[in-house]
Design an enzyme around this catalytic site. Structure first.
Site, PDB file in Angstrom:
ATOM      1  N   LYS A 188       0.831  -1.205   0.000  1.00 30.15           N
ATOM      2  CA  LYS A 188       0.000   0.000   0.000  1.00 30.15           C
ATOM      3  C   LYS A 188       0.870   1.262   0.000  1.00 30.15           C
ATOM      4  O   LYS A 188       2.073   1.182  -0.125  1.00 30.15           O
ATOM      5  CB  LYS A 188      -0.945  -0.040   1.190  1.00 30.15           C
ATOM      6  CG  LYS A 188      -1.594  -1.387   1.426  1.00 30.15           C
ATOM      7  CD  LYS A 188      -2.567  -1.822   0.330  1.00 30.15           C
ATOM      8  CE  LYS A 188      -2.880  -3.291   0.467  1.00 30.15           C
ATOM      9  NZ  LYS A 188      -4.232  -3.694   0.177  1.00 30.15           N
TER      10      LYS A 188
HETATM   11  C1  PLP Z   1      -4.993  -4.803   0.933  1.00 28.60           C
HETATM   12  C2  PLP Z   1      -6.436  -4.609   1.054  1.00 28.60           C
HETATM   13  C3  PLP Z   1      -7.143  -4.992   2.197  1.00 28.60           C
HETATM   14  C4  PLP Z   1      -6.509  -5.776   3.324  1.00 28.60           C
HETATM   15  O1  PLP Z   1      -5.526  -5.114   3.980  1.00 28.60           O
HETATM   16  P1  PLP Z   1      -4.750  -5.878   5.178  1.00 28.60           P
HETATM   17  O2  PLP Z   1      -4.016  -4.798   5.851  1.00 28.60           O
HETATM   18  O3  PLP Z   1      -3.870  -6.883   4.506  1.00 28.60           O
HETATM   19  O4  PLP Z   1      -5.775  -6.522   6.031  1.00 28.60           O
HETATM   20  C5  PLP Z   1      -8.489  -4.709   2.278  1.00 28.60           C
HETATM   21  N1  PLP Z   1      -9.130  -4.097   1.270  1.00 28.60           N
HETATM   22  C6  PLP Z   1      -8.510  -3.735   0.139  1.00 28.60           C
HETATM   23  C7  PLP Z   1      -9.263  -3.045  -0.931  1.00 28.60           C
HETATM   24  C8  PLP Z   1      -7.141  -3.989  -0.018  1.00 28.60           C
HETATM   25  O5  PLP Z   1      -6.530  -3.668  -1.160  1.00 28.60           O
END
Ligand code: PLP
Length: 388
Positions: A188
């Protein structure tokens, strides 16, 4: 990160980590307080300042932050929650954690985010909540969804996991009103290794989230520690261990200091791709509506005309030329877990995106030469496939 891990391969993404992060984490270790404590509190305050929202609650993942949001709205087995099928499975998992039923709704043809019309149809048919997603760093049509949620009197939660620092009509996501969550997974915008954050304007909800985050305890470990054992905590509800560690909080603080630079570098790289794609009829850049300033946590291209249906061959070509790309988001409702339950469901745009889109490399630190190579290799592949 060691360079020889990649050699000449251009990765899809790479987090931006350096000595400053190493030092920040080392300081926490030296301090002796490594679980959730002062660094997490500082990180929460700094994120709140950056986004323009008074209450932030850090968690160990975005999935747990989303689960907390749904619990704050008292979502349970009685609920049917609108969610795009074109999303990370984690989004849908949080609905299951509440015992509620996902109602998969199609995405918009242009933005690839939750369709507002589809959402309204689902609400008319009895859906009781909305879990929307700002997919691949692009804000969804939050204004319309907020209006819809108010009109039908249902709770709205925003999964902005990929879209930290993106804006809707000039306001950062997380500061638009509904409960919003972010992810700090290395894929992210900024990372804490694993981690998430919930944002809200509602102090009571924030306090409840802090309680549920920590086993349901009425008093946090830090407060209890400072009171030297004179405070007794109570449990008014069952909770979870969704806490972020101070190691992560310290990492997050350093990363947050870089977020403007990360955002502008990613945006610059996206501009360069946008320009290069202008000359390619068969490849479309991501569509950006007027209301959105994307974070460009990913760059998703769509294959049109003669390239439609040839995505996997183009992926193969990119891979042979040592450029890491990735296939599109696969529909959640077609995963084996859901087979049988959603057999009759046809989501036209979701299916189209799954078959005809792919991600190009985009990350801070990608050199202009590397990006040029991605573009050249892409052009070659498109040319071959369009004429073949
Ligand atoms: C990556 C992601 C998640 C999950 O994030 P985590 O921190 O791994 O739990 C949830 N929703 C979306 C749209 C994502 O891209």
């Amino acid at each position: 990160m060691s360079e020889d891990l990649f050699q000449d391969q251009i990765p899809l993404m790479r987090p931006w980590l350096g000595e400053e992060e190493v030092e920040a984490v080392a300081d926490v270790i030296r301090s002796g307080w490594i679980a959730q404590g002062p660094r997490v509190a500082e990180f929460e305050a700094a994120v709140g300042q950056f986004l323009g929202v008074p209450h932030c609650v850090a968690t160990n993942s975005a999935t747990s932050a989303t689960h907390l949001c749904l619990r704050l709205h008292e979502i349970g087995p009685q609920d049917r929650v609108v969610v795009p099928s074109s999303t990370c499975m984690a989004t849908v998992n949080s609905i299951h954690l509440c015992g509620a039923e996902p109602v998969f709704v199609d995405i918009d043809r242009d933005t690839f985010n939750l369709s507002v019309e589809g959402t309204e149809r689902a609400l008319k048919a009895g859906a009781t909540a909305i879990l929307t997603v700002d997919q691949i760093g692009l804000p969804c049509d939050m204004g319309s969804l907020i209006t819809l949620a108010e009109r039908y009197g249902v709770p709205l939660v925003e999964d902005a996991a990929t879209a930290f620092a993106a804006s809707y009509k000039g306001k950062r996501l997380g500061s638009l009103g509904p409960l919003t969550i972010f992810s700090f997974h290395p894929r992210k915008m900024i990372t804490t290794g694993e981690g998430g954050m919930l944002t809200t304007f509602d102090e009571t909800l924030a306090e409840k989230a802090r309680t549920l985050r920590s086993a349901g305890a009425s008093v946090s470990d830090l407060v209890r520690h400072k009171a030297k054992g004179t405070i007794v905590q109570q449990y008014f509800d069952y909770g979870h261990n969704y806490r972020m560690t101070d190691l992560q909080g310290a990492l997050g603080l350093v990363q947050l200091g870089k977020v403007e630079a990360i955002l502008s570098e990613r945006t610059e790289q996206a501009r360069r791709y946008d320009q290069a794609l202008q000359g390619m009829d068969e490849v479309a850049p991501p569509f950006v509506p007027d209301y959105a300033t994307p974070a460009y946590s990913s760059y998703l291209i769509s294959l049109r005309g003669k390239l439609e249906g040839q995505r996997d061959r183009l992926l193969q070509h990119m891979s042979e030329q040592a450029v890491s790309c990735r296939s599109a988001i696969q529909p959640a409702h077609l995963e084996p877990f859901y087979q049988g339950r959603y057999q009759g469901l046809r989501l036209e745009n979701t299916a189209w995106v799954a078959a005809n889109t792919m991600f190009l490399p985009i990350f801070p630190g990608m050199s202009p030469e590397q990006q040029e190579r991605v573009i050249t290799v892409l052009q070659q592949g498109v040319l071959e496939l369009a004429s073949g």
